[in-house]
Structures are given as structure tokens and as C-alpha cells.
Scaffold this active site. Structure first.
Site, PDB file in Angstrom:
ATOM      1  N   LYS A  29     -16.591   7.387  -1.142  1.00 20.52           N
ATOM      2  CA  LYS A  29     -17.766   6.547  -0.908  1.00 20.52           C
ATOM      3  C   LYS A  29     -17.717   5.916   0.479  1.00 20.52           C
ATOM      4  CE  LYS A  29     -20.064   6.935  -4.815  1.00 20.52           C
ATOM      5  NZ  LYS A  29     -21.372   7.633  -4.871  1.00 20.52           N
ATOM      6  N   TYR A  84     -10.658   3.090  -9.058  1.00 15.51           N
ATOM      7  CA  TYR A  84     -11.713   3.855  -8.385  1.00 15.51           C
ATOM      8  C   TYR A  84     -11.124   4.877  -7.409  1.00 15.51           C
ATOM      9  CZ  TYR A  84     -16.609   4.548  -7.112  1.00 15.51           C
ATOM     10  OH  TYR A  84     -17.862   5.076  -6.924  1.00 15.51           O
TER      11      TYR A  84
END
Length: 258
Positions: free
Chosen positions: A165, A158
Site C-alpha cells: 500500500k 498487515y
């Protein structure tokens, strides 16, 4: 008190196709009675959004271009929204992007341009959009964005998106603090992995889904409809006491030991 969103104008940003989480949110909001204002970036997505909006059983949607990397285009978009509806009661911010090559291997290999691109689109765009929308949220309202567990914990591949995020998660709290006095609530939904267009860019995504099916308390992955219904709750008066919150909709996966 109920979940009705009748009389509410809600902007939905980030619909790409029928599997988009943003589309799941749009359908739930539509079913609750909201009038939807869709935004898109690029001709390909314009066609997709028009086709999807045409499947709704009320023909009252507004569809406008909005490149969230361009402040002038954001201002133009919201000026058009003001002209057409006057007041905004909500924003569903479902926008994120990172270069595919940044979503494999080590985070350490992230380059400067890739880092800035991911943060510009995935995090700062929320602040830019809220800044433009604020003058039109004169009756209070609710803002909901989408985040992911990879912003709280390290998730394989990720990488820079997880860091973006985390930035988005912090932005939610600061925006909630800024806007609370105007009765504008800001929250995020941490959705479990869903097989969307953007998810295709994450290396070994199928293994992530399998892991959730095996280890999440509910033993299944998340659906766009589940996220959509949660968003409808956050846009409704039923959630009027909630702001600055990150609500996990991931079959309970976030509570499991790694």
C-alpha cells in the site's frame, strides 16, 4: 456545479460481493448517473458481478474479464471498452491481494514470492491499468484507488500488504504528476477497516474493528456507502482541483495517537 456523473463512463475493478468496498463505490456512482463498466477475474467473480449488476435500476452496465497480472488481458479488456463506449471518464481501482500466511506474525517472515505477488496485484496493477486506459481518457477524468492506514503506519499483521500500500500511495503521486497535464486526476481513499472478503485474511481482524469503535473520534467503523459517496465526489467536478491526494474515510481513526 453538482455531483452528477451523467454521461460519464467509469470502470469499476474489484467487485467481489455485496460487501465489497468496490460495490459500495459502484452503487454511489450508479446513483449519480454514471454508466459502469465492471471487470472481474475468474468464473466465480464473473457470476457474482453479473448478479450484482442485475440489481441496479438501469440496465446499461458492461461486464468484462480482466486479470490485472496479465498485460495482454488488460489490453484486450480496454480494447473492448474502447470499442463499446469510446471514452473513459474514470477508473475505480479496488484491487489488492496477499497470501493469507503473509498477514500474520512478523513482516520479517515475508518471502520473496509473497512480496512480489502482493506488489504485483495491489500496487503495480494500478499503473498497468492506467497505462492501458490513458488513450481513452481524451476528455480528462478521475482515477481513484483504495489504500489503507497500514501503508503509512505499522498496523499489526498487515505486514507485506502495508508495504504494498505504501508503494501504491507513491504511485498515486507519480501518476498524478504524469497525467495532470491531460486533466486526469489521480487520488486514493484510505478507507477504515470494513468486513469484506479480503479482510478475512488479516489475522485478528475483529480486534482491529473493536479498537476503532473505541478510539476513533466518531466511535464507529466505516461503511462501504461512506467510501462510495467519497469516491463519487472524487469522480465529480466538485473535486476538480484535487489530485495526488489521499483522503481518509475512517471515522477519524488516522488522527489518534497509537
Amino acid at each position: 456545479m453538482n455531483f452528477s456523473l451523467e454521461g460519464r463512463n467509469i470502470v469499476v475493478m474489484g467487485v467481489a460481493n455485496k460487501r465489497s468496498i468496490a460495490w459500495g463505490i459502484a452503487r454511489s456512482l450508479h446513483e449519480a448517473g454514471a454508466r459502469l463498466i465492471f471487470t472481474y477475474a475468474g468464473e466465480r467473480l464473473e457470476k457474482s458481478v453479473h448478479e450484482l449488476a442485475g440489481t441496479l435500476d438501469r440496465n446499461d452496465s458492461i461486464i468484462l474479464p480482466c486479470d490485472v497480472t496479465n498485460d495482454a488481458e488488460i489490453e484486450t479488456c480496454f480494447a473492448s471498452i474502447k470499442e463499446q463506449v469510446g471514452v473513459i471518464h474514470g477508473i475505480a481501482h479496488c484491487i489488492a491481494f496477499a497470501n493469507k500466511e503473509e498477514l500474520v506474525g512478523e513482516y520479517l517472515n515475508t518471502n520473496r514470492d509473497g512480496f512480489l505477488l502482493a506488489h504485483n496485484i495491489s500496487s503495480y496493477s494500478l499503473t498497468a491499468v492506467v497505462k492501458a486506459a490513458r488513450p481513452m481518457m481524451t476528455e480528462g477524468g478521475s482515477i481513484v484507488t483504495l489504500t489503507y492506514l497500514g501503508g503509512e503506519l505499522v498496523m499489526p499483521n498487515y505486514n507485506v500488504m502495508g508495504v504494498a500500500k505504501a508503494s501504491l500511495d507513491a504511485s498515486v503521486k507519480y501518476l498524478a504528476a504524469d497525467l495532470g497535464k491531460e486533466n486526469i486526476r489521480v487520488n486514493s481513499i484510505s478507507a477504515g477497516p470494513i468486513r469484506t472478503l479480503s479482510a478475512k485474511g488479516i489475522s485478528d481482524f475483529n480486534s482491529i474493528l473493536k479498537d476503532i469503535e473505541e478510539r476513533a473520534p466518531l466511535r464507529r467503523t466505516t461503511t462501504p456507502e461512506e467510501v462510495g459517496d467519497t469516491a463519487a465526489f472524487l469522480f465529480s467536478d466538485m473535486s476538480r482541483g484535487i489530485t495526488g491526494e489521499n483522503l481518509h474515510v475512517d471515522s477519524g481513526f488516522h488522527i489518534t495517537a497509537r
